[in-house]
Design a protein around this motif. Structure first.
Motif, PDB file in Angstrom:
ATOM      1  N   LEU A   1       0.840  -1.211   0.000  1.00 54.24           N
ATOM      2  CA  LEU A   1       0.000   0.000   0.000  1.00 54.24           C
ATOM      3  C   LEU A   1       0.875   1.261   0.000  1.00 54.24           C
ATOM      4  O   LEU A   1       0.615   2.208  -0.751  1.00 54.24           O
ATOM      5  CB  LEU A   1      -0.928  -0.007   1.217  1.00 54.24           C
ATOM      6  CG  LEU A   1      -1.933   1.155   1.285  1.00 54.24           C
ATOM      7  CD1 LEU A   1      -3.047   0.971   0.261  1.00 54.24           C
ATOM      8  CD2 LEU A   1      -2.552   1.269   2.673  1.00 54.24           C
ATOM      9  N   GLN A   2       1.911   1.252   0.821  1.00 50.71           N
ATOM     10  CA  GLN A   2       2.832   2.404   0.868  1.00 50.71           C
ATOM     11  C   GLN A   2       3.489   2.624  -0.495  1.00 50.71           C
ATOM     12  O   GLN A   2       3.525   3.749  -0.996  1.00 50.71           O
ATOM     13  CB  GLN A   2       3.906   2.153   1.926  1.00 50.71           C
ATOM     14  CG  GLN A   2       3.393   2.318   3.336  1.00 50.71           C
ATOM     15  CD  GLN A   2       4.494   2.617   4.331  1.00 50.71           C
ATOM     16  OE1 GLN A   2       5.641   2.800   3.956  1.00 50.71           O
ATOM     17  NE2 GLN A   2       4.143   2.670   5.590  1.00 50.71           N
ATOM     18  N   ASN A   3       3.988   1.522  -1.058  1.00 51.97           N
ATOM     19  CA  ASN A   3       4.641   1.626  -2.374  1.00 51.97           C
ATOM     20  C   ASN A   3       3.676   2.138  -3.438  1.00 51.97           C
ATOM     21  O   ASN A   3       4.056   2.928  -4.298  1.00 51.97           O
ATOM     22  CB  ASN A   3       5.191   0.264  -2.815  1.00 51.97           C
ATOM     23  CG  ASN A   3       6.315  -0.198  -1.928  1.00 51.97           C
ATOM     24  OD1 ASN A   3       6.927   0.597  -1.225  1.00 51.97           O
ATOM     25  ND2 ASN A   3       6.596  -1.482  -1.947  1.00 51.97           N
TER      26      ASN A   3
ATOM     27  N   ILE B   1       3.088   5.890  -2.980  1.00 56.05           N
ATOM     28  CA  ILE B   1       4.291   6.649  -3.357  1.00 56.05           C
ATOM     29  C   ILE B   1       4.410   6.704  -4.890  1.00 56.05           C
ATOM     30  O   ILE B   1       4.723   7.744  -5.463  1.00 56.05           O
ATOM     31  CB  ILE B   1       5.554   6.044  -2.700  1.00 56.05           C
ATOM     32  CG1 ILE B   1       5.537   6.403  -1.205  1.00 56.05           C
ATOM     33  CG2 ILE B   1       6.839   6.559  -3.352  1.00 56.05           C
ATOM     34  CD1 ILE B   1       6.476   5.615  -0.353  1.00 56.05           C
TER      35      ILE B   1
END
Lengths: 176, 179
Positions: free
Chosen positions: B50-52, B55
């Protein structure tokens, strides 16, 4: 009775669709859960990560600063200007040196005579002076020096041969 | 739709980008999380992906031309990021895809954020038995409640194929779940 309930649940299964929150839906059907307050924490974590990445990228921008188009063009223009200035300065100096050496390179020929008609009198006089110096005075001086050397060499050589002859002849006379 | 268009405009404006991105997170974080979670199985993996994903969205938003909806575009990024994550982990941990499929349930049991009962576990098993494409189609339709048109854009499969695949999977689940 039990069988009819089972049939009902069979018919209803997967037909309820997404009711309530998506997280509740997943928990209900897949049994998957998430930590409490996860999305708020995750949001902060993503925003912080982006801030960190932009901080890391900032020094890179400074390095790239000198390679930005406007600076590249200025640097290239300066380089070209310096090179052309160097070439130009070299060309400025060349004609003067040619004028100086021209007279020395000239020989007495038809070309020189023809050229002399097109050149100012002052320049012809300078040419004559330079040629006179080179052709006559220097050559005379050199030939005089050669003559002196020749005489000196002969004198030295003559003396040494005579000495050797006397010395050897004397020994022979005495021994024999 | 118009809200998304407005959000995209703000995201592509450098002065408004950060504020708009915060709004984008509020709107899509939960949906994308569950989309990813179903592909990568555990909460920990889903959190990483999710973070990737976000970003990548932040960095690529300038390239977004609006050919598809923002929603679909983000789902595609999330899907690609998830597949990339699986590929990376597969190479690390598994020799072949069958071994990986079998391990899905093992990984699910190891996940601290799974507390499914018998029925839920059975549904997971049935879904896990589908092909990779069948799984994605069923999950995107049933759990993420996306329209067939959007799923078609995300997975690049025709709508008719999607519909037949989805109804086949539903039928299989309904038959197997109470056996």
């Amino acid at each position: 009775m039990e069988k009819s309930t089972e049939n009902n649940s069979k018919q209803n299964f997967l037909k309820e669709g997404l009711k309530g929150g998506i997280s509740k839906h997943h928990k209900k059907y897949l049994g998957t859960t998430i930590p409490e307050g996860y999305f708020a924490k995750s949001k902060m974590s993503i925003l912080n990560k982006l801030k960190e990445e932009s901080k890391i990228e900032a020094p890179k921008k400074q390095l790239v600063f000198w390679m930005q188009p406007q600076f590249k063009y200025i640097a290239a223009a300066c380089l070209i200007f310096i090179l052309s200035l160097t070439v130009w300065l070299q060309h400025i100096n060349k004609p003067a040196s040619i004028n100086e050496t021209n007279f020395e390179l000239f020989a007495f020929s038809d070309d020189v005579l023809l050229e002399s008609l097109l050149i100012d009198e002052s320049e012809v006089e300078a040419f004559v002076d330079a040629t006179l110096f080179n052709e006559v005075l220097v050559k005379v001086e050199l030939s005089e020096q050669k003559l002196d050397n020749f005489i000196l060499d002969n004198l030295i050589l003559g003396d040494s041969l005579l000495d050797d002859y006397i010395y050897e002849g004397l020994i022979e006379t005495i021994v024999l | 739709m118009s809200e998304d268009a407005d959000l995209v405009k703000k995201l592509q404006n450098p002065t408004l980008k950060d504020t708009a991105f915060s709004a984008l997170l509020d709107a899509y974080q939960e949906r994308l999380y569950w989309h990813i979670r179903k592909i990568v199985t555990t909460h920990e993996n889903a959190d990483d992906v999710l973070q990737n994903t976000f970003i990548r969205v932040y960095k690529s938003i300038q390239k977004f031309e609006g050919k598809s909806s923002l929603h679909t575009w983000m789902y595609r990024i999330a899907y690609n990021e998830s597949m990339r994550f699986l590929e990376k982990n597969k190479k690390k941990r598994y020799d072949n895809i069958d071994e990986f499929s079998e391990s899905h349930l093992e990984v699910l049991f190891e996940d601290a954020y799974f507390d499914g009962d018998e029925i839920q576990l059975k549904l997971q098993e049935i879904i896990n038995g589908f092909t990779e494409k069948q799984q994605r189609i069923f999950q995107l339709k049933y759990f993420d409640d996306l329209s067939f048109r959007k799923i078609s854009e995300i997975l690049e499969v025709s709508e008719s194929t999607l519909k037949s695949t989805y109804y086949t999977t539903v039928k299989i689940i309904e038959e197997k779940i109470f056996l």
